[in-house]
Design a protein around this motif. Sequence first.
Motif, PDB file in Angstrom:
ATOM      1  N   MET A   1      16.330  63.708  53.539  1.00  0.00           N
ATOM      2  CA  MET A   1      16.176  62.634  52.570  1.00  0.00           C
ATOM      3  C   MET A   1      14.702  62.299  52.358  1.00  0.00           C
ATOM      4  SD  MET A   1      17.880  58.839  52.501  1.00  0.00           S
ATOM      5  CE  MET A   1      16.938  58.228  53.869  1.00  0.00           C
ATOM      6  N   LEU A   2      13.928  62.263  53.432  1.00  0.00           N
ATOM      7  CA  LEU A   2      12.496  62.005  53.293  1.00  0.00           C
ATOM      8  C   LEU A   2      11.805  63.106  52.501  1.00  0.00           C
ATOM      9  CD1 LEU A   2      11.495  60.701  56.832  1.00  0.00           C
ATOM     10  CD2 LEU A   2      11.428  59.443  54.691  1.00  0.00           C
ATOM     11  N   LEU A   3      12.195  64.333  52.758  1.00  0.00           N
ATOM     12  CA  LEU A   3      11.596  65.447  52.042  1.00  0.00           C
ATOM     13  C   LEU A   3      11.965  65.421  50.561  1.00  0.00           C
ATOM     14  CD1 LEU A   3       9.881  67.993  52.538  1.00  0.00           C
ATOM     15  CD2 LEU A   3      12.003  69.245  52.776  1.00  0.00           C
ATOM     16  N   THR A   4      13.202  65.062  50.268  1.00  0.00           N
ATOM     17  CA  THR A   4      13.636  64.988  48.876  1.00  0.00           C
ATOM     18  C   THR A   4      12.977  63.820  48.152  1.00  0.00           C
ATOM     19  OG1 THR A   4      15.752  65.930  49.531  1.00  0.00           O
ATOM     20  CG2 THR A   4      15.662  64.895  47.381  1.00  0.00           C
ATOM     21  N   MET A   5      12.829  62.700  48.825  1.00  0.00           N
ATOM     22  CA  MET A   5      12.188  61.547  48.203  1.00  0.00           C
ATOM     23  C   MET A   5      10.709  61.804  47.941  1.00  0.00           C
ATOM     24  SD  MET A   5      13.985  58.396  50.234  1.00  0.00           S
ATOM     25  CE  MET A   5      12.594  57.373  49.984  1.00  0.00           C
ATOM     26  N   ALA A   6      10.077  62.646  48.740  1.00  0.00           N
ATOM     27  CA  ALA A   6       8.663  62.970  48.523  1.00  0.00           C
ATOM     28  C   ALA A   6       8.478  63.871  47.318  1.00  0.00           C
ATOM     29  CB  ALA A   6       8.080  63.630  49.765  1.00  0.00           C
ATOM     30  N   GLY A   7       9.534  64.522  46.915  1.00  0.00           N
ATOM     31  CA  GLY A   7       9.463  65.379  45.737  1.00  0.00           C
ATOM     32  C   GLY A   7       9.495  66.842  46.117  1.00  0.00           C
ATOM     33  N   LEU A   8      10.402  67.562  45.490  1.00  0.00           N
ATOM     34  CA  LEU A   8      10.519  68.994  45.731  1.00  0.00           C
ATOM     35  C   LEU A   8       9.736  69.717  44.644  1.00  0.00           C
ATOM     36  CD1 LEU A   8      14.323  69.173  46.546  1.00  0.00           C
ATOM     37  CD2 LEU A   8      12.435  69.151  48.159  1.00  0.00           C
TER      38      LEU A   8
ATOM     39  N   LEU B   1      -4.481  71.887  39.622  1.00  0.00           N
ATOM     40  CA  LEU B   1      -3.701  70.985  38.778  1.00  0.00           C
ATOM     41  C   LEU B   1      -2.482  70.438  39.520  1.00  0.00           C
ATOM     42  CD1 LEU B   1      -3.842  72.940  35.404  1.00  0.00           C
ATOM     43  CD2 LEU B   1      -5.207  70.968  36.105  1.00  0.00           C
ATOM     44  N   PHE B   2      -1.816  71.292  40.271  1.00  0.00           N
ATOM     45  CA  PHE B   2      -0.636  70.887  41.014  1.00  0.00           C
ATOM     46  C   PHE B   2      -0.858  71.206  42.493  1.00  0.00           C
ATOM     47  CE2 PHE B   2       0.883  72.138  36.794  1.00  0.00           C
ATOM     48  CZ  PHE B   2       1.425  70.940  36.388  1.00  0.00           C
ATOM     49  N   TYR B   3      -0.705  70.210  43.315  1.00  0.00           N
ATOM     50  CA  TYR B   3      -0.810  70.438  44.752  1.00  0.00           C
ATOM     51  C   TYR B   3       0.301  69.682  45.464  1.00  0.00           C
ATOM     52  CZ  TYR B   3      -3.035  65.852  44.995  1.00  0.00           C
ATOM     53  OH  TYR B   3      -3.294  64.515  44.893  1.00  0.00           O
ATOM     54  N   THR B   4       0.635  70.121  46.647  1.00  0.00           N
ATOM     55  CA  THR B   4       1.698  69.535  47.439  1.00  0.00           C
ATOM     56  C   THR B   4       1.101  68.569  48.449  1.00  0.00           C
ATOM     57  OG1 THR B   4       2.910  71.604  47.212  1.00  0.00           O
ATOM     58  CG2 THR B   4       3.671  70.077  48.887  1.00  0.00           C
ATOM     59  N   ASP B   5       1.674  67.391  48.529  1.00  0.00           N
ATOM     60  CA  ASP B   5       1.194  66.379  49.465  1.00  0.00           C
ATOM     61  C   ASP B   5       1.648  66.736  50.881  1.00  0.00           C
ATOM     62  OD1 ASP B   5       0.044  64.094  50.438  1.00  0.00           O
ATOM     63  OD2 ASP B   5       1.693  62.783  49.837  1.00  0.00           O
ATOM     64  N   PRO B   6       0.736  66.873  51.843  1.00  0.00           N
ATOM     65  CA  PRO B   6       1.136  67.279  53.193  1.00  0.00           C
ATOM     66  C   PRO B   6       1.616  66.133  54.076  1.00  0.00           C
ATOM     67  CG  PRO B   6      -1.229  67.168  53.069  1.00  0.00           C
ATOM     68  CD  PRO B   6      -0.725  66.875  51.687  1.00  0.00           C
ATOM     69  N   VAL B   7       1.458  64.885  53.640  1.00  0.00           N
ATOM     70  CA  VAL B   7       1.814  63.750  54.497  1.00  0.00           C
ATOM     71  C   VAL B   7       3.319  63.682  54.781  1.00  0.00           C
ATOM     72  CG1 VAL B   7       1.744  61.240  54.700  1.00  0.00           C
ATOM     73  CG2 VAL B   7      -0.235  62.470  53.830  1.00  0.00           C
ATOM     74  N   PRO B   8       4.208  63.810  53.796  1.00  0.00           N
ATOM     75  CA  PRO B   8       5.642  63.777  54.140  1.00  0.00           C
ATOM     76  C   PRO B   8       6.060  64.909  55.077  1.00  0.00           C
ATOM     77  CG  PRO B   8       5.362  63.492  51.786  1.00  0.00           C
ATOM     78  CD  PRO B   8       4.029  63.847  52.346  1.00  0.00           C
ATOM     79  N   GLN B   9       5.464  66.074  54.910  1.00  0.00           N
ATOM     80  CA  GLN B   9       5.798  67.188  55.804  1.00  0.00           C
ATOM     81  C   GLN B   9       5.335  66.901  57.225  1.00  0.00           C
ATOM     82  OE1 GLN B   9       4.155  70.639  53.946  1.00  0.00           O
ATOM     83  NE2 GLN B   9       5.387  70.387  52.109  1.00  0.00           N
TER      84      GLN B   9
ATOM     85  N   LEU C   1       5.019  63.880  58.543  1.00  0.00           N
ATOM     86  CA  LEU C   1       5.911  62.840  59.066  1.00  0.00           C
ATOM     87  C   LEU C   1       7.245  63.430  59.513  1.00  0.00           C
ATOM     88  CD1 LEU C   1       5.299  59.953  56.523  1.00  0.00           C
ATOM     89  CD2 LEU C   1       4.612  60.025  58.911  1.00  0.00           C
ATOM     90  N   ILE C   2       7.768  64.366  58.735  1.00  0.00           N
ATOM     91  CA  ILE C   2       9.041  64.980  59.097  1.00  0.00           C
ATOM     92  C   ILE C   2       8.892  65.837  60.353  1.00  0.00           C
ATOM     93  CG2 ILE C   2      10.778  66.643  58.322  1.00  0.00           C
ATOM     94  CD1 ILE C   2      10.314  65.513  55.500  1.00  0.00           C
ATOM     95  N   LEU C   3       7.784  66.540  60.472  1.00  0.00           N
ATOM     96  CA  LEU C   3       7.559  67.336  61.672  1.00  0.00           C
ATOM     97  C   LEU C   3       7.492  66.449  62.913  1.00  0.00           C
ATOM     98  CD1 LEU C   3       7.014  70.149  62.821  1.00  0.00           C
ATOM     99  CD2 LEU C   3       4.595  69.732  62.456  1.00  0.00           C
TER     100      LEU C   3
ATOM    101  N   ILE D   1      11.009  65.313  63.718  1.00  0.00           N
ATOM    102  CA  ILE D   1      11.799  66.385  64.337  1.00  0.00           C
ATOM    103  C   ILE D   1      11.512  66.477  65.829  1.00  0.00           C
ATOM    104  CG2 ILE D   1      12.058  68.905  64.456  1.00  0.00           C
ATOM    105  CD1 ILE D   1      11.780  68.927  61.410  1.00  0.00           C
ATOM    106  N   VAL D   2      10.256  66.375  66.197  1.00  0.00           N
ATOM    107  CA  VAL D   2       9.885  66.437  67.612  1.00  0.00           C
ATOM    108  C   VAL D   2      10.465  65.246  68.367  1.00  0.00           C
ATOM    109  CG1 VAL D   2       7.929  66.353  69.200  1.00  0.00           C
ATOM    110  CG2 VAL D   2       7.836  67.811  67.187  1.00  0.00           C
ATOM    111  N   ILE D   3      10.387  64.058  67.768  1.00  0.00           N
ATOM    112  CA  ILE D   3      10.924  62.872  68.429  1.00  0.00           C
ATOM    113  C   ILE D   3      12.439  62.963  68.554  1.00  0.00           C
ATOM    114  CG2 ILE D   3      11.260  60.377  68.143  1.00  0.00           C
ATOM    115  CD1 ILE D   3       8.431  60.317  66.925  1.00  0.00           C
ATOM    116  N   SER D   4      13.134  63.423  67.514  1.00  0.00           N
ATOM    117  CA  SER D   4      14.592  63.531  67.594  1.00  0.00           C
ATOM    118  C   SER D   4      15.021  64.604  68.587  1.00  0.00           C
ATOM    119  CB  SER D   4      15.189  63.811  66.220  1.00  0.00           C
ATOM    120  OG  SER D   4      14.809  65.082  65.764  1.00  0.00           O
ATOM    121  N   PHE D   5      14.221  65.660  68.751  1.00  0.00           N
ATOM    122  CA  PHE D   5      14.530  66.664  69.768  1.00  0.00           C
ATOM    123  C   PHE D   5      14.441  66.054  71.167  1.00  0.00           C
ATOM    124  CE2 PHE D   5      13.012  69.948  72.741  1.00  0.00           C
ATOM    125  CZ  PHE D   5      14.124  70.774  72.726  1.00  0.00           C
TER     126      PHE D   5
END
Length: 110
Positions: free
Chosen positions: A42-49, A62-70, A72-74, A77-81
Amino acid sequence: MEVLMSILIGLLFACAVYLMLSKSLLRIIIGTGLLSHGAHLMLLTMAGLKRGTVPLLGENALFYTDPVPQALILTAIVISFGVTAFFLVLAYRAYQELGTDNVEDMKGTE
């Protein structure tokens, strides 16, 4: 693509809630794992695909991907593991002591 991801997230949440409402401790742990995966998607989808290049300084992309949501998700993932590993050890120890993984039998009321 966002619609497909939203449907997948809804299915993950539904399966997670179904598993978490059961009486077996192992199914509850699997349900929390599925719930965390659904939250990550959900976080990844809300950040925009969107597709784009890496954000480099000095480049005029012109188009770049924001690395902050990725990032945060990483981290999530470590905390949930770690939390899932702790839950599994706790469930194993409770099964050794009580001889059951049924939550109703673990209440201790006689």
